[in-house]
Design an enzyme around this catalytic site. Structure first.
Site, mmCIF file in Angstrom:
data_model
loop_
_atom_site.group_PDB
_atom_site.id
_atom_site.type_symbol
_atom_site.label_atom_id
_atom_site.label_comp_id
_atom_site.label_asym_id
_atom_site.label_seq_id
_atom_site.Cartn_x
_atom_site.Cartn_y
_atom_site.Cartn_z
ATOM 1 N N ASP A 14 0.899 -1.310 -0.229
ATOM 2 C CA ASP A 14 -0.186 -0.252 0.504
ATOM 3 C C ASP A 14 1.165 1.136 0.304
ATOM 4 O OD1 ASP A 14 -2.572 -1.197 0.024
ATOM 5 O OD2 ASP A 14 -2.245 -1.343 2.268
ATOM 6 N N ARG A 54 -6.745 6.341 -0.868
ATOM 7 C CA ARG A 54 -5.846 6.865 -0.546
ATOM 8 C C ARG A 54 -4.448 6.594 -0.953
ATOM 9 N NH1 ARG A 54 -5.678 6.621 6.126
ATOM 10 N NH2 ARG A 54 -8.257 7.282 5.339
ATOM 11 N N HIS A 55 -4.502 5.056 -1.477
ATOM 12 C CA HIS A 55 -3.451 4.309 -1.708
ATOM 13 C C HIS A 55 -3.691 3.749 -2.698
ATOM 14 C CE1 HIS A 55 -4.423 1.634 0.858
ATOM 15 N NE2 HIS A 55 -3.951 2.568 2.763
ATOM 16 N N GLU A 75 -7.707 -6.264 0.637
ATOM 17 C CA GLU A 75 -7.922 -6.378 1.593
ATOM 18 C C GLU A 75 -8.816 -5.155 1.137
ATOM 19 O OE1 GLU A 75 -5.364 -3.624 4.714
ATOM 20 O OE2 GLU A 75 -3.863 -6.145 4.872
ATOM 21 N N THR A 106 -5.442 1.134 9.576
ATOM 22 C CA THR A 106 -6.725 0.508 10.936
ATOM 23 C C THR A 106 -6.919 -0.004 11.478
ATOM 24 O OG1 THR A 106 -6.844 -0.719 7.909
ATOM 25 C CG2 THR A 106 -8.139 -1.958 9.839
ATOM 26 N N GLY A 200 1.821 -3.404 12.149
ATOM 27 C CA GLY A 200 2.700 -3.049 12.887
ATOM 28 C C GLY A 200 3.760 -3.149 13.322
ATOM 29 N N GLY A 221 3.395 -4.449 5.887
ATOM 30 C CA GLY A 221 3.850 -3.634 4.892
ATOM 31 C C GLY A 221 4.762 -2.221 5.056
ATOM 32 N N HIS A 222 4.154 -1.432 6.323
ATOM 33 C CA HIS A 222 4.579 -0.511 6.204
ATOM 34 C C HIS A 222 6.374 -0.259 6.955
ATOM 35 C CE1 HIS A 222 5.303 3.869 8.949
ATOM 36 N NE2 HIS A 222 4.410 3.618 7.693
HETATM 37 N N1 PXP Z 1 -3.129 -6.439 7.664
HETATM 38 C C1 PXP Z 1 -4.143 -5.749 8.206
HETATM 39 C C2 PXP Z 1 -5.482 -6.579 7.573
HETATM 40 C C3 PXP Z 1 -3.799 -4.404 7.547
HETATM 41 O O1 PXP Z 1 -5.048 -3.459 7.427
HETATM 42 C C4 PXP Z 1 -2.930 -4.003 7.315
HETATM 43 C C5 PXP Z 1 -2.471 -2.455 7.471
HETATM 44 O O2 PXP Z 1 -3.462 -2.267 5.653
HETATM 45 C C6 PXP Z 1 -1.608 -4.739 7.635
HETATM 46 C C7 PXP Z 1 -2.337 -5.940 7.272
HETATM 47 C C8 PXP Z 1 0.264 -4.355 6.965
HETATM 48 O O3 PXP Z 1 -0.141 -3.435 8.340
HETATM 49 P P1 PXP Z 1 1.841 -2.636 8.436
HETATM 50 O O4 PXP Z 1 1.195 -1.586 7.354
HETATM 51 O O5 PXP Z 1 1.501 -1.936 9.932
HETATM 52 O O6 PXP Z 1 2.628 -3.627 8.552
#
Ligand code: PXP
Length: 249
Positions: A14, A54-55, A75, A106, A200, A221-222
């Protein structure tokens, strides 16, 4: 207890789109990042098409469906618009998440228990076309039981609170949350649900979750996209994988 199987890593792309959209340009391309993540050993790709776009954009989902070799975990919020998009694309998995326009990410799990009837009807056609339905929820027995009753095959446990307590230095609260997550992973598995986890996670926090024997997939992800700035996407993913394997052993 020995792990139930090999732990999969789903890479959420994302925030490649977040960087692109900051300038309204065509780059960086999240589909290119997804293909690179696959080459680096990701077992799947996760993308969240938010209602406000937004993304990730609709065109990104088209591109991912056409190009990916690994499964897409799509998602989305439980809205008629998103259901129609999912039914058109038929991704490998659909992960239902709560969505509020004002939130930065989220923030909580889906309130399944309060909306059981609506959600049961919502996921039935998705299951009928062959999507694995996953529900993103807090480590709460009531929500897990409701997810099971509505016919979800998978739950994804929200690790956000655990990660926040860690980064804020609230280690007692972090450890209490970890116990709750571990108990609820075991409980969900005992009902026959496949257990995933995410939100996270970082190099510091991934190990404790990867060590839960019932957890079969982590979606991250982030942190990875941020870390890619410093060491490149492939090495960032490889290090996450190394830490997952180490914790699993
Ligand atoms: N799982 C779900 C259901 C999420 O909504 C997200 C964030 O989009 C993630 C995993 C990944 O989270 P992060 O980007 O904080 O690693």
């Amino acid at each position: 207890m020995k792990p139930l199987g090999t732990l999969r890593l789903g890479v959420n792309i994302d925030h490649v789109a977040t960087v692109r959209n900051a300038r309204g340009s065509a780059y960086p391309d999240p589909v290119r990042a997804a293909l690179l993540a696959e080459e680096a050993g990701a077992d799947g790709i996760t993308a969240h098409l938010r209602e406000d776009r937004r993304h990730i954009s609709d065109a990104d989902i088209d591109g991912l469906m056409a190009a990916l070799k690994t499964p897409l975990n799509f998602e989305m919020a439980a809205t008629p618009e998103m259901q129609a998009i999912a039914l058109r694309h038929r991704p490998h998995a659909v992960c239902l998440v709560p969505e509020r326009r004002e939130e930065r990410t989220t923030e909580g799990g889906l309130e399944v228990a309060r909306e059981e009837n609506r959600l049961a009807h919502f996921i039935a056609p998705l299951r009928d076309v062959g999507c694995r339905v996953s529900i993103f929820i807090a480590a709460d027995q009531k929500q897990i039981e409701a997810a099971h009753r509505i016919g979800a095959q998978v739950i994804e446990l929200h690790t956000g609170a655990y990660c926040d307590f860690h980064s804020e230095g609230h280690f007692d609260k972090r450890d209490a949350e970890l116990v709750r997550l571990r108990e609820m992973a075991a409980f969900a598995h005992s009902l026959g649900l496949e257990v995933h986890a995410g939100h996270g996670l970082t190099y510091e926090t991934v190990g404790a979750i990867a060590a839960f024997p019932e957890v079969m997939e982590l979606n991250i992800g982030h942190f990875l996209i941020g870390e890619a700035i410093f060491r490149g996407l492939s090495p960032a993913i490889a290090e996450m994988r190394r830490l997952m394997v180490e914790a699993r052993d």
